[in-house]
Design a protein around this motif. Sequence first.
Motif, PDB file in Angstrom:
ATOM      1  N   ASP A  78       6.359  76.540  50.642  1.00 54.17           N
ATOM      2  CA  ASP A  78       5.096  77.285  50.994  1.00 54.17           C
ATOM      3  C   ASP A  78       4.332  77.522  49.625  1.00 54.17           C
ATOM      4  OD1 ASP A  78       6.282  77.623  53.373  1.00 54.17           O
ATOM      5  OD2 ASP A  78       6.516  79.817  53.407  1.00 54.17           O
ATOM      6  N   ASP A  79       5.037  77.439  48.538  1.00 43.81           N
ATOM      7  CA  ASP A  79       4.113  77.616  47.353  1.00 43.81           C
ATOM      8  C   ASP A  79       3.566  76.277  46.716  1.00 43.81           C
ATOM      9  OD1 ASP A  79       5.109  80.518  46.592  1.00 43.81           O
ATOM     10  OD2 ASP A  79       7.008  79.391  46.429  1.00 43.81           O
ATOM     11  N   VAL A  80       4.496  75.346  47.179  1.00 42.80           N
ATOM     12  CA  VAL A  80       3.987  73.822  46.918  1.00 42.80           C
ATOM     13  C   VAL A  80       2.756  73.346  47.487  1.00 42.80           C
ATOM     14  CG1 VAL A  80       4.847  71.435  46.547  1.00 42.80           C
ATOM     15  CG2 VAL A  80       6.351  73.179  46.073  1.00 42.80           C
ATOM     16  N   ILE A  81       2.596  73.751  48.887  1.00 46.30           N
ATOM     17  CA  ILE A  81       1.450  73.231  49.819  1.00 46.30           C
ATOM     18  C   ILE A  81       0.534  74.292  50.021  1.00 46.30           C
ATOM     19  CG2 ILE A  81       2.868  71.384  50.839  1.00 46.30           C
ATOM     20  CD1 ILE A  81       3.410  73.289  53.341  1.00 46.30           C
ATOM     21  N   GLY A  82       0.723  75.485  49.430  1.00 44.18           N
ATOM     22  CA  GLY A  82      -0.263  76.600  49.312  1.00 44.18           C
ATOM     23  C   GLY A  82      -0.219  77.551  50.488  1.00 44.18           C
ATOM     24  N   LEU A  83       0.639  77.456  51.437  1.00 47.62           N
ATOM     25  CA  LEU A  83       0.496  78.254  52.678  1.00 47.62           C
ATOM     26  C   LEU A  83       0.558  79.900  52.164  1.00 47.62           C
ATOM     27  CD1 LEU A  83       2.818  76.337  55.226  1.00 47.62           C
ATOM     28  CD2 LEU A  83       0.509  76.457  54.869  1.00 47.62           C
TER      29      LEU A  83
ATOM     30  N   PHE B 223      10.268  62.550  53.658  1.00 43.39           N
ATOM     31  CA  PHE B 223      10.818  64.043  52.652  1.00 43.39           C
ATOM     32  C   PHE B 223      11.037  63.632  51.380  1.00 43.39           C
ATOM     33  CE2 PHE B 223      12.768  63.789  57.307  1.00 43.39           C
ATOM     34  CZ  PHE B 223      12.199  65.093  57.624  1.00 43.39           C
ATOM     35  N   ALA B 224      10.969  62.540  50.810  1.00 43.20           N
ATOM     36  CA  ALA B 224      11.071  62.003  49.555  1.00 43.20           C
ATOM     37  C   ALA B 224       9.784  62.357  48.672  1.00 43.20           C
ATOM     38  CB  ALA B 224      11.607  60.675  49.330  1.00 43.20           C
ATOM     39  N   ARG B 225       8.684  61.901  49.573  1.00 40.77           N
ATOM     40  CA  ARG B 225       7.430  62.277  49.100  1.00 40.77           C
ATOM     41  C   ARG B 225       7.235  63.649  48.751  1.00 40.77           C
ATOM     42  NH1 ARG B 225       5.540  57.912  52.610  1.00 40.77           N
ATOM     43  NH2 ARG B 225       4.987  59.622  54.309  1.00 40.77           N
ATOM     44  N   GLY B 226       7.786  64.474  49.715  1.00 40.13           N
ATOM     45  CA  GLY B 226       7.681  66.052  49.583  1.00 40.13           C
ATOM     46  C   GLY B 226       8.233  66.359  48.398  1.00 40.13           C
ATOM     47  N   ALA B 227       9.644  66.039  48.181  1.00 38.04           N
ATOM     48  CA  ALA B 227      10.375  66.295  46.960  1.00 38.04           C
ATOM     49  C   ALA B 227       9.536  65.875  45.777  1.00 38.04           C
ATOM     50  CB  ALA B 227      11.653  65.600  47.215  1.00 38.04           C
ATOM     51  N   LEU B 228       9.001  64.822  45.765  1.00 35.19           N
ATOM     52  CA  LEU B 228       8.151  64.326  44.371  1.00 35.19           C
ATOM     53  C   LEU B 228       7.143  65.401  44.318  1.00 35.19           C
ATOM     54  CD1 LEU B 228       8.478  60.362  44.684  1.00 35.19           C
ATOM     55  CD2 LEU B 228       9.512  61.858  42.991  1.00 35.19           C
ATOM     56  N   ARG B 229       6.485  65.469  45.237  1.00 35.67           N
ATOM     57  CA  ARG B 229       5.226  66.397  45.406  1.00 35.67           C
ATOM     58  C   ARG B 229       5.632  67.823  44.668  1.00 35.67           C
ATOM     59  NH1 ARG B 229       1.074  68.247  50.030  1.00 35.67           N
ATOM     60  NH2 ARG B 229      -0.178  69.870  48.694  1.00 35.67           N
ATOM     61  N   ALA B 230       6.679  68.407  45.013  1.00 36.98           N
ATOM     62  CA  ALA B 230       7.318  69.612  44.817  1.00 36.98           C
ATOM     63  C   ALA B 230       7.885  69.669  43.153  1.00 36.98           C
ATOM     64  CB  ALA B 230       8.381  70.078  45.489  1.00 36.98           C
ATOM     65  N   ALA B 231       8.191  68.530  42.846  1.00 40.83           N
ATOM     66  CA  ALA B 231       8.837  68.350  41.543  1.00 40.83           C
ATOM     67  C   ALA B 231       7.438  68.372  40.530  1.00 40.83           C
ATOM     68  CB  ALA B 231       9.362  66.913  41.191  1.00 40.83           C
ATOM     69  N   GLU B 232       6.516  67.559  40.914  1.00 36.63           N
ATOM     70  CA  GLU B 232       5.276  67.473  40.239  1.00 36.63           C
ATOM     71  C   GLU B 232       4.408  68.995  40.229  1.00 36.63           C
ATOM     72  OE1 GLU B 232       2.800  64.494  42.221  1.00 36.63           O
ATOM     73  OE2 GLU B 232       4.046  63.126  41.124  1.00 36.63           O
TER      74      GLU B 232
END
Length: 109
Positions: A104-109, A82-91
């Motif tokens: 959904d926006d972050v991962i392009g769904l 979950f931390a990796r997902g949060a960092l990916r979202a922040a970037e």
Amino acid sequence: MKRDAPSGTALALGEIVARARGREFKDVAVFERHGGLAPRRTGDIGFAVLRAGDIVGDHTVTFAVAGERVEITHRATDRTTFARGALRAAEWLAGRPPGLYAMDDVIGL
């Protein structure tokens, strides 16, 4: 040590299933059965919650009828996921205009 029950993930999964069935989530979600003697109505979405020990993220969506069931399960065994997902979202969010965004926006769904 999480206290929300059901989790936000469980609620989101329930909302997706309700939407896919053309139903309003609020009309089919059943959260508490303690002391209830009547079975759920056909089409209701029931939630069973377990918060215990070192369970990090364990979600199963079950589609069941008499004699068979199909289950889709996701298990996270470490909060690092979950931390990796949060960092990916922040970037992803850096430099974007103010607004309301979802994963959904972050991962392009």
